[in-house]
Enzyme design. Structure first.
Site, short mmCIF file in Angstrom:
data_model
loop_
_atom_site.label_atom_id
_atom_site.label_comp_id
_atom_site.label_asym_id
_atom_site.label_seq_id
_atom_site.Cartn_x
_atom_site.Cartn_y
_atom_site.Cartn_z
N ARG A 198 -12.48 -0.90 -4.03
CA ARG A 198 -11.85 -1.19 -5.34
C ARG A 198 -12.98 -1.33 -6.34
O ARG A 198 -13.85 -2.20 -6.20
CB ARG A 198 -11.01 -2.47 -5.27
CG ARG A 198 -10.61 -2.96 -6.64
CD ARG A 198 -9.57 -4.03 -6.62
NE ARG A 198 -8.27 -3.48 -6.27
CZ ARG A 198 -7.10 -4.09 -6.49
NH1 ARG A 198 -7.07 -5.26 -7.07
NH2 ARG A 198 -5.97 -3.52 -6.15
N HIS A 216 -4.47 4.42 -8.60
CA HIS A 216 -4.14 3.37 -7.62
C HIS A 216 -3.17 3.97 -6.59
O HIS A 216 -2.00 3.58 -6.49
CB HIS A 216 -3.52 2.17 -8.35
CG HIS A 216 -3.48 0.91 -7.52
ND1 HIS A 216 -4.04 0.82 -6.26
CD2 HIS A 216 -2.92 -0.32 -7.78
CE1 HIS A 216 -3.84 -0.40 -5.78
NE2 HIS A 216 -3.17 -1.11 -6.67
N GLN A 219 -0.90 1.86 -4.03
CA GLN A 219 0.29 1.22 -4.59
C GLN A 219 1.48 2.19 -4.60
O GLN A 219 2.62 1.80 -4.37
CB GLN A 219 -0.01 0.75 -6.02
CG GLN A 219 1.13 -0.01 -6.66
CD GLN A 219 1.40 -1.36 -5.99
OE1 GLN A 219 0.49 -2.14 -5.79
NE2 GLN A 219 2.65 -1.62 -5.63
N ASP A 267 3.46 -2.20 -15.91
CA ASP A 267 2.23 -2.82 -15.42
C ASP A 267 1.68 -3.68 -16.57
O ASP A 267 2.18 -3.60 -17.71
CB ASP A 267 1.24 -1.70 -15.03
CG ASP A 267 -0.02 -2.21 -14.32
OD1 ASP A 267 -0.07 -3.40 -13.95
OD2 ASP A 267 -0.96 -1.41 -14.15
N CYS A 298 3.62 -3.45 -9.91
CA CYS A 298 2.64 -3.57 -8.82
C CYS A 298 2.16 -5.01 -8.64
O CYS A 298 1.65 -5.36 -7.58
CB CYS A 298 1.46 -2.62 -9.07
SG CYS A 298 0.51 -2.99 -10.56
N ARG A 319 2.96 -2.92 0.76
CA ARG A 319 1.53 -2.57 0.74
C ARG A 319 0.97 -2.64 2.17
O ARG A 319 0.18 -1.80 2.58
CB ARG A 319 0.74 -3.53 -0.18
CG ARG A 319 1.09 -3.42 -1.66
CD ARG A 319 0.64 -2.10 -2.26
NE ARG A 319 -0.78 -1.88 -2.09
CZ ARG A 319 -1.74 -2.40 -2.84
NH1 ARG A 319 -1.44 -3.18 -3.86
NH2 ARG A 319 -3.02 -2.13 -2.61
N1 NVA Z 1 -3.56 -1.70 -13.97
C1 NVA Z 1 -3.88 -2.91 -13.25
C2 NVA Z 1 -3.36 -2.84 -11.84
C3 NVA Z 1 -3.65 -4.07 -11.00
C4 NVA Z 1 -3.14 -3.94 -9.61
C5 NVA Z 1 -5.40 -3.10 -13.25
O1 NVA Z 1 -6.12 -2.10 -13.09
O2 NVA Z 1 -5.87 -4.22 -13.44
N1 CP Z 2 -0.98 -4.53 -6.92
C1 CP Z 2 -2.24 -4.84 -6.52
O1 CP Z 2 -3.07 -3.96 -6.24
O2 CP Z 2 -2.47 -6.18 -6.44
P1 CP Z 2 -3.89 -6.90 -6.23
O3 CP Z 2 -4.70 -6.66 -7.47
O4 CP Z 2 -3.55 -8.33 -6.02
O5 CP Z 2 -4.58 -6.30 -5.04
#
Ligand code: NVA
Ligand code: CP
Length: 306
Positions: free
Chosen positions: A104, A131, A134, A219, A259, A287
Site C-alpha cells: 500500500r 484499489h 476492494q 468514497d 469501501c 475483503r
Molecule cells: N480513496 C481512499 C480509499 C481508502 C480505502 C484513499 O485512498 O484514502
Molecule cells: N477499504 C480499505 O481499504 O480500508 P483500509 O484503509 O482500512 O484498509
C-alpha cells in the site's frame, strides 16, 4: 513464463476474476463452517504499508494465518524503505525471503517498480491510482446479494480517485455500465476515461447518476495524502452526498457500498450505513474472503511455474 502480479484488475482475465469471486464464496463458506483449510503452511506474505489501514491489514494478515501461513507487517516508518533505500533494491531483498508481497503506497509506479524486480507475486493493496482488492470484495458482495453484475448500472458519486479508477476497470472487465458524477476538476483523468468510453459515462449531477442505478458507490472526499485539501474539498463536493433522497431515485433494489472508512455528514448522510440496502459490513468482511481467493490463485500460479 512470466510471474503473475495483481497491480490492477486488468492483470487478470475476466474468467480468472470470476473464478476468484466464485472461490471467495467457497472460502467464505468454509470459514463460516469453522473448517480448517491450510494449503499454505510455511508460506510468508510481506505487507508493506506506507499509508494507514484497518481492513486491508487485518484481512491479509488473518487470511494468511487461516491458510496456515503467516504475514510480516512492514511499515515504511521502521524499515529502510522510509529512509530512502531504493524500491528496486528492497524488492530484490524482500522477495528473496518471502512467497508473496502486498504493498500500500502513494505513486502507482512504486508497485510497478517493485513488481518488476520481485521474484514473487505482488499485490496492489492501494495506490493513489487504483484499489483493485476492494473491487474483488465489492463484486463478490454484489453477486452474493443480487447475482451477476453484467449488464447492470453502477453510479459512482464523488471523487475521480483510486476507487473510481478501479470501478472504471471493473465496468470493462465485468461488463456493466458505470455512470460517474464528480465535481468539476475532480473527474477521473480524461485519458483514462477515453479508453473506457464503451462502458463509462460522465454525468452532470449525483441525481443523474443515481437514476435507475442497481448499485450506488461513494468514497471519502479527501483520500490519504490529501488531508490538507479537506476544507476546499468539502465546499467542492457539497452537492455530492449519498443520502436517502438520492437512493430513492435509484432502482428499488439498488445496493449501497462504501469501501470505508466513511465520514458521516460528508460523503454520506448520518444514517446511510444503516440504510436497508447498504451492504457495507458484508463488503468489508468480503475483503478477507476475496483476498484469500486472490492469494491462493497467485501462489498456485507461481507454484505451477516453479
Ligand atoms: N480513496 C481512499 C480509499 C481508502 C480505502 C484513499 O485512498 O484514502
Ligand atoms: N477499504 C480499505 O481499504 O480500508 P483500509 O484503509 O482500512 O484498509
Amino acid at each position: 513464463m512470466t510471474l503473475r502480479h495483481f497491480l490492477t484488475l486488468r492483470d487478470l482475465s475476466t474468467a480468472e476474476l470470476n473464478r476468484i469471486i466464485d472461490r471467495a464464496q467457497e472460502l467464505k463458506r468454509k470459514q463460516h463452517n469453522n473448517e480448517t483449510f491450510q494449503p499454505f503452511v510455511g508460506k510468508v506474505m510481506g505487507m508493506i504499508f506506507e499509508k494507514s489501514s484497518t481492513r486491508t491489514r487485518v484481512s491479509f494478515e488473518a487470511g494468511m494465518s487461516q491458510f496456515g501461513g503467516s504475514a510480516i507487517f512492514l511499515s515504511s516508518r521502521d524499515t529502510q524503505l522510509g529512509r530512502g533505500e531504493p524500491i528496486e533494491d528492497s524488492a530484490r531483498v524482500i522477495s528473496s525471503m518471502l512467497d508473496i508481497v502486498m504493498i500500500r503506497t502513494f505513486g502507482h509506479d512504486i508497485v510497478e517498480r517493485f513488481a518488476e524486480y520481485s521474484k514473487v507475486p505482488v499485490i496492489n493493496a492501494l495506490t493513489d491510482d487504483h484499489h483493485p482488492c476492494q473491487l474483488l470484495a465489492d463484486i463478490q458482495t454484489f453477486v452474493e446479494h443480487r447475482g451477476s453484475i453484467e449488464g447492470k448500472t453502477v453510479a459512482w458519486i464523488g471523487d475521480g480517485n483510486n476507487m473510481c479508477n478501479s470501478y472504471i476497470e471493473a465496468a470493462h472487465m465485468w461488463g456493466f455500465k458505470l455512470k460517474i458524477a464528480s465535481p468539476k476538476g475532480y473527474e477521473p483523468k480524461p485519458e483514462f476515461l477515453s479508453e473506457f468510453g464503451h462502458c463509462v459515462d460522465l454525468v452532470d449531477s449525483a441525481e443523474d447518476a443515481a437514476v435507475n442505478a442497481d448499485l450506488i458507490v461513494t468514497d471519502v472526499w479527501a483520500s490519504m495524502g490529501q488531508e490538507e485539501e479537506q476544507k476546499i474539498r468539502e465546499k467542492a463536493f457539497a452537492d455530492y452526498q449519498v443520502n436517502e433522497k438520492l437512493m430513492d431515485l435509484a432502482h428499488p433494489d439498488c445496493l449501497f457500498m462504501h469501501c470505508l472508512p466513511a465520514h458521516r455528514g460528508e460523503e454520506i448522510s448520518e444514517n446511510m450505513l444503516d440504510h436497508k440496502n447498504a451492504v457495507v459490513w458484508d463488503e468489508a468482511e468480503n475483503r478477507l474472503h476475496a483476498q484469500k481467493a486472490l492469494v491462493e490463485f497467485l501462489l498456485n500460479e507461481n507454484l505451477k511455474k516453479a
